[in-house]
Design a protein around this motif. Structure first.
Motif, mmCIF file in Angstrom:
data_model
loop_
_atom_site.group_PDB
_atom_site.id
_atom_site.type_symbol
_atom_site.label_atom_id
_atom_site.label_comp_id
_atom_site.label_asym_id
_atom_site.label_seq_id
_atom_site.Cartn_x
_atom_site.Cartn_y
_atom_site.Cartn_z
ATOM 1 N N ALA A 69 0.836 -1.206 0.000
ATOM 2 C CA ALA A 69 0.000 0.000 0.000
ATOM 3 C C ALA A 69 0.867 1.252 0.000
ATOM 4 O O ALA A 69 0.548 2.244 -0.677
ATOM 5 C CB ALA A 69 -0.929 -0.015 1.211
ATOM 6 N N ALA A 70 1.964 1.221 0.740
ATOM 7 C CA ALA A 70 2.864 2.371 0.792
ATOM 8 C C ALA A 70 3.603 2.552 -0.532
ATOM 9 O O ALA A 70 3.816 3.682 -0.984
ATOM 10 C CB ALA A 70 3.864 2.207 1.939
ATOM 11 N N ILE A 71 4.006 1.455 -1.180
ATOM 12 C CA ILE A 71 4.699 1.544 -2.472
ATOM 13 C C ILE A 71 3.757 2.074 -3.543
ATOM 14 O O ILE A 71 4.133 2.902 -4.371
ATOM 15 C CB ILE A 71 5.263 0.172 -2.875
ATOM 16 C CG1 ILE A 71 6.383 -0.261 -1.909
ATOM 17 C CG2 ILE A 71 5.804 0.204 -4.307
ATOM 18 C CD1 ILE A 71 6.901 -1.676 -2.151
ATOM 19 N N ASP A 72 2.521 1.572 -3.565
ATOM 20 C CA ASP A 72 1.473 2.057 -4.471
ATOM 21 C C ASP A 72 1.923 2.030 -5.927
ATOM 22 O O ASP A 72 1.852 3.024 -6.652
ATOM 23 C CB ASP A 72 1.046 3.470 -4.063
ATOM 24 C CG ASP A 72 -0.239 3.912 -4.772
ATOM 25 O OD1 ASP A 72 -1.026 3.018 -5.167
ATOM 26 O OD2 ASP A 72 -0.444 5.126 -4.927
ATOM 27 N N ASP A 73 2.388 0.871 -6.358
ATOM 28 C CA ASP A 73 2.871 0.678 -7.730
ATOM 29 C C ASP A 73 2.457 -0.719 -8.155
ATOM 30 O O ASP A 73 2.823 -1.702 -7.515
ATOM 31 C CB ASP A 73 4.397 0.831 -7.761
ATOM 32 C CG ASP A 73 4.996 0.666 -9.150
ATOM 33 O OD1 ASP A 73 4.342 0.081 -10.027
ATOM 34 O OD2 ASP A 73 6.143 1.104 -9.351
ATOM 35 N N ASP A 74 1.707 -0.824 -9.259
ATOM 36 C CA ASP A 74 1.157 -2.110 -9.684
ATOM 37 C C ASP A 74 2.228 -3.124 -10.072
ATOM 38 O O ASP A 74 1.931 -4.321 -10.169
ATOM 39 C CB ASP A 74 0.213 -1.910 -10.879
ATOM 40 C CG ASP A 74 -1.084 -1.233 -10.491
ATOM 41 O OD1 ASP A 74 -1.394 -1.192 -9.283
ATOM 42 O OD2 ASP A 74 -1.785 -0.722 -11.394
ATOM 43 N N SER A 75 3.454 -2.687 -10.321
ATOM 44 C CA SER A 75 4.511 -3.638 -10.661
ATOM 45 C C SER A 75 5.003 -4.399 -9.431
ATOM 46 O O SER A 75 5.649 -5.438 -9.563
ATOM 47 C CB SER A 75 5.686 -2.936 -11.342
ATOM 48 O OG SER A 75 6.283 -1.988 -10.483
ATOM 49 N N PHE A 76 4.693 -3.913 -8.218
ATOM 50 C CA PHE A 76 5.016 -4.612 -6.980
ATOM 51 C C PHE A 76 3.766 -5.343 -6.503
ATOM 52 O O PHE A 76 2.693 -4.737 -6.391
ATOM 53 C CB PHE A 76 5.489 -3.630 -5.901
ATOM 54 C CG PHE A 76 6.878 -3.098 -6.137
ATOM 55 C CD1 PHE A 76 7.983 -3.690 -5.543
ATOM 56 C CD2 PHE A 76 7.069 -2.001 -6.955
ATOM 57 C CE1 PHE A 76 9.259 -3.207 -5.766
ATOM 58 C CE2 PHE A 76 8.340 -1.500 -7.186
ATOM 59 C CZ PHE A 76 9.445 -2.100 -6.591
#
Length: 496
Positions: A69-76
């Motif tokens: 949630a903190a990264i907020d990047d669909d690649s992760f």
């Protein structure tokens, strides 16, 4: 990234329908190989990298929902354990400065991910297996990630097995871990990187055979997983642990010679169809999800069918070099997915491993007299086991050299092949020199991630620390060095 499923319980009728659909998919796939135009790939490559999460105490942090949630990047995305995440790198060509650009892109993505992880009190560990992970971390409640596919897969494997998992791994030094587990939790301790290569159907067998022949030396050079449960086991303990943690066979089935779902293989192949046919012939379904697609009708309409059931079935059979069928942009394509390598230690090491693999692979696959015609499949399988168990200390078989160490084989034979292969692909000279120079340095120093971890822990123990404290201290040093980015062969071991 795993294929999601909607359920976790299936009726006998659904299982029968799934088996029939998988067989229909296989028939359609065979027909496609004969008449369909596949995307040749233009040597497109892809990469997936898995990470462990650690807290301030340097032990597994079961917080991947918060971190993602903190990264907020669909690649992760999620991985099996709540202390795991994965990043998927967009496919690309290696031509020109492709490798150098790839490293820059990965470093930028990881910088953001590390900052996001730090905001929730965790760090990303790019390592094959956390040295601080203990058996209770992967057997107590709460270890599993939230997506439904993981609980469905766990339940299916345990149902097929019919009894608890038994993990039993002994290292060359005599240290040993044994445990029973009522889940596939121990598998979550294993974090890896996967390298994808898109190839034309006519070339697939050559590239898969080449990847199998290369697997032993490849793994010996890159080993990075020597500790589990507080014990020093194989240099790449991830291999036996994953093999045992996803084994659907009871002891009786093992004694009968039933094939494991995690396997190296049993022969060289002549077509990708050999592997998919074996999947259908020898392995029962785990996740019998049946879709609505009529693959015959789709194919006859001129479109590529998804073959979802066949792909899902293939995804539950864990070959170290896995065949992949997929579609993109309205075209079908085939990939070799190399699953042998551990994560880390640094992004530079990861890219060096990739450059070495792709370079040697291209050369071996295009040789007039292929290496797999000069060595038995059992020799390649033995190399794989010895490379995983002994790392840089392994003795490997290679045509023309008989018994040889990984470092000597690399310096005398494989590095020149990698150079020629990358040059054939049009990889820029600076990129070739950068990444193959890392492999050369690793071979000359005979230091990879596993040997550095082992030597460091032994040095810390000789200074008076007990094993637990030494493992935590070593991991702290490892994370700092990994984030600094200098390749592992340059890392110093504490003085004893």
């Amino acid at each position: 990234m795993g294929q999601d499923v909607s359920g976790g319980e299936w009726s006998n009728t659904q299982r029968r329908q799934y088996r029939e659909k998988v067989r229909q998919n296989l028939d359609v796939f065979e027909r496609m190989l004969a008449v369909t135009s596949f995307d040749p790939g233009r040597f497109m490559t892809g990469m997936e990298m898995e990470f462990s999460l650690v807290g301030e105490d340097l032990e597994p942090a079961f917080r991947n929902d918060e971190v993602l949630a903190a990264i907020d990047d669909d690649s992760f995305v999620h991985e099996l354990g709540r202390f795991n995440i994965e990043v998927n790198v967009d496919p690309r060509s290696l031509e020109g400065k492709g490798l150098l650009t790839l490293e820059k892109d990965v470093c930028e993505a990881l910088a953001g991910a590390r900052a996001a992880a730090a905001s929730v009190g965790t760090r990303l560990a790019m390592i094959g297996m956390l040295p601080t992970i203990m058996t209770h971390h992967v057997s107590d409640d709460g270890w599993m990630s939230t997506p439904n596919r993981y609980s469905a897969l766990n339940d299916a494997i345990m149902r097929a097995r019919g009894e608890d998992m038994f993990i039993d791994i002994s290292g060359p030094s005599g240290e040993r871990v044994t445990m029973y587990s009522d889940s596939i939790g121990p598998e979550a301790a294993c974090t890896s990187m996967q390298l994808h290569l898109q190839v034309a159907p006519a070339d697939f067998a050559a590239y898969w055979n080449a990847a199998q022949a290369l697997a032993g030396p490849q793994l010996a050079l890159a080993a990075n997983s020597p500790f589990f449960g507080g014990k020093m086991l194989w240099h790449e303990t991830r291999i036996p642990l994953f093999t045992q943690a996803a084994d659907t066979r009871s002891i009786e089935f093992v004694n009968q010679g039933v094939r494991p779902r995690v396997e190296f293989g049993d022969r060289w192949i002549t077509s990708i169809f050999d592997l998919f046919e074996d999947n259908v012939r020898y392995f029962a379904s785990l996740l019998p999800e049946v879709g609505d697609e009529d693959p015959v009708a789709v194919l006859e309409s001129g479109e590529p069918p998804e073959l979802a059931e066949l792909r899902l079935h293939n995804g539950t059979i864990y070959r170290w070099n896995r065949p992949i069928y997929d579609t993109a942009g309205g075209r079908p394509h085939l990939r070799v997915e190399n699953r042998t390598l551990p994560a880390g230690p640094t992004v530079t090491d990861v890219l060096a491993n990739a450059a070495f693999y792709y370079g040697v692979l291209v050369h071996l696959a295009r040789e007039d007299r292929p290496v797999w015609t000069q060595m038995s499949f059992s020799a390649a399988s033995t190399n794989f086991r010895h490379g995983a168990r002994d790392g840089m200390n392994a003795r490997l078989y290679w045509p023309g050299y008989s018994s040889i160490s990984p470092d000597e084989l690399t310096l005398r034979h494989l590095l020149p092949l990698a150079e020629e292969g990358l040059s054939t692909l049009g990889v820029d000279r600076a990129a070739r020199d950068t990444y193959l120079g890392v492999i050369e340095g690793r071979a000359i120093s005979r230091q990879n991630g596993a040997s550095w971890q082992i030597d460091t822990v032994y040095a810390l123990e000789e200074s008076g620390l007990d094993r637990s404290v030494a493992l935590h201290r070593m991991l702290e040093m490892y994370l700092d060095l990994s984030e600094a980015g200098e390749p592992v062969h340059t890392w110093e071991v504490p003085r004893r």
